[in-house]
Design an enzyme around this catalytic site. Structure first.
Site, PDB file in Angstrom:
ATOM      1  N   LYS A   1      51.595  86.361  10.127  1.00  0.00           N
ATOM      2  CA  LYS A   1      51.649  87.890  10.043  1.00  0.00           C
ATOM      3  C   LYS A   1      51.270  88.624  11.348  1.00  0.00           C
ATOM      4  O   LYS A   1      50.026  88.646  11.522  1.00  0.00           O
ATOM      5  CB  LYS A   1      50.998  88.117   8.959  1.00  0.00           C
TER       6      LYS A   1
ATOM      7  N   GLY B   1      45.067 103.038   3.584  1.00  0.00           N
ATOM      8  CA  GLY B   1      43.754 103.613   3.141  1.00  0.00           C
ATOM      9  C   GLY B   1      44.055 105.237   2.690  1.00  0.00           C
ATOM     10  O   GLY B   1      43.078 105.742   2.359  1.00  0.00           O
TER      11      GLY B   1
END
Length: 142
Positions: free
Chosen positions: A29, A90
């Protein structure tokens, strides 16, 4: 982090996989995030690192901004799929890049090797501000 640091981490990760008997594990990833405040992916660094890692035999899964053209370039390099950003990490904004994510998925060139698909969620759950617990499950491996 830089493209060079991401490449170094990919090789270290592969070495660790080898230590536990996963010599054939070349999945990575790829996240090149040079912005410490907003944690936005660096498209140039991602492209650079992806090109190098694909040439070295890695199965690259890059984390990118929801940019259909960048996704196309990464596919042309040989990346297995892309993981587009729905909104800043976030931020609690849900999917605020849904239109671009749909373009990435609907692009005929990007689906000639279909790996990602939208999960069958009601449309209300695909709009910005849906339940954050489901954010990471919008895209799934076939």
């Amino acid at each position: 982090q830089t493209a060079e640091e991401a490449i170094r981490m990919a090789f270290l990760g592969h070495e660790l996989a080898c230590q536990i008997g996963q010599e054939d594990n070349f999945f990575i990833k790829l996240e090149v995030i040079s912005d410490p405040k907003y944690l936005l992916p660096d498209p140039i660094g991602t492209l650079k690192a992806a090109e190098f890692l694909v040439k070295k035999g890695f199965t690259v899964l890059p984390y990118i901004n929801a940019d259909p053209m960048l996704a196309l370039h990464l596919e042309d390099l040989g990346c297995a799929t892309v993981m587009p950003l729905g909104s800043p990490i976030g931020s609690g904004q849900g999917l605020n890049n849904l239109a671009n994510i749909k373009i990435i998925i609907e692009n005929p060139s990007l689906i000639k090797r279909p790996i990602w698909e939208f999960k069958n969620l009601p449309e209300r759950e695909l709009t910005p501000g849906f339940d954050k617990a489901h954010q990471n499950f919008i895209l799934k491996i076939k």
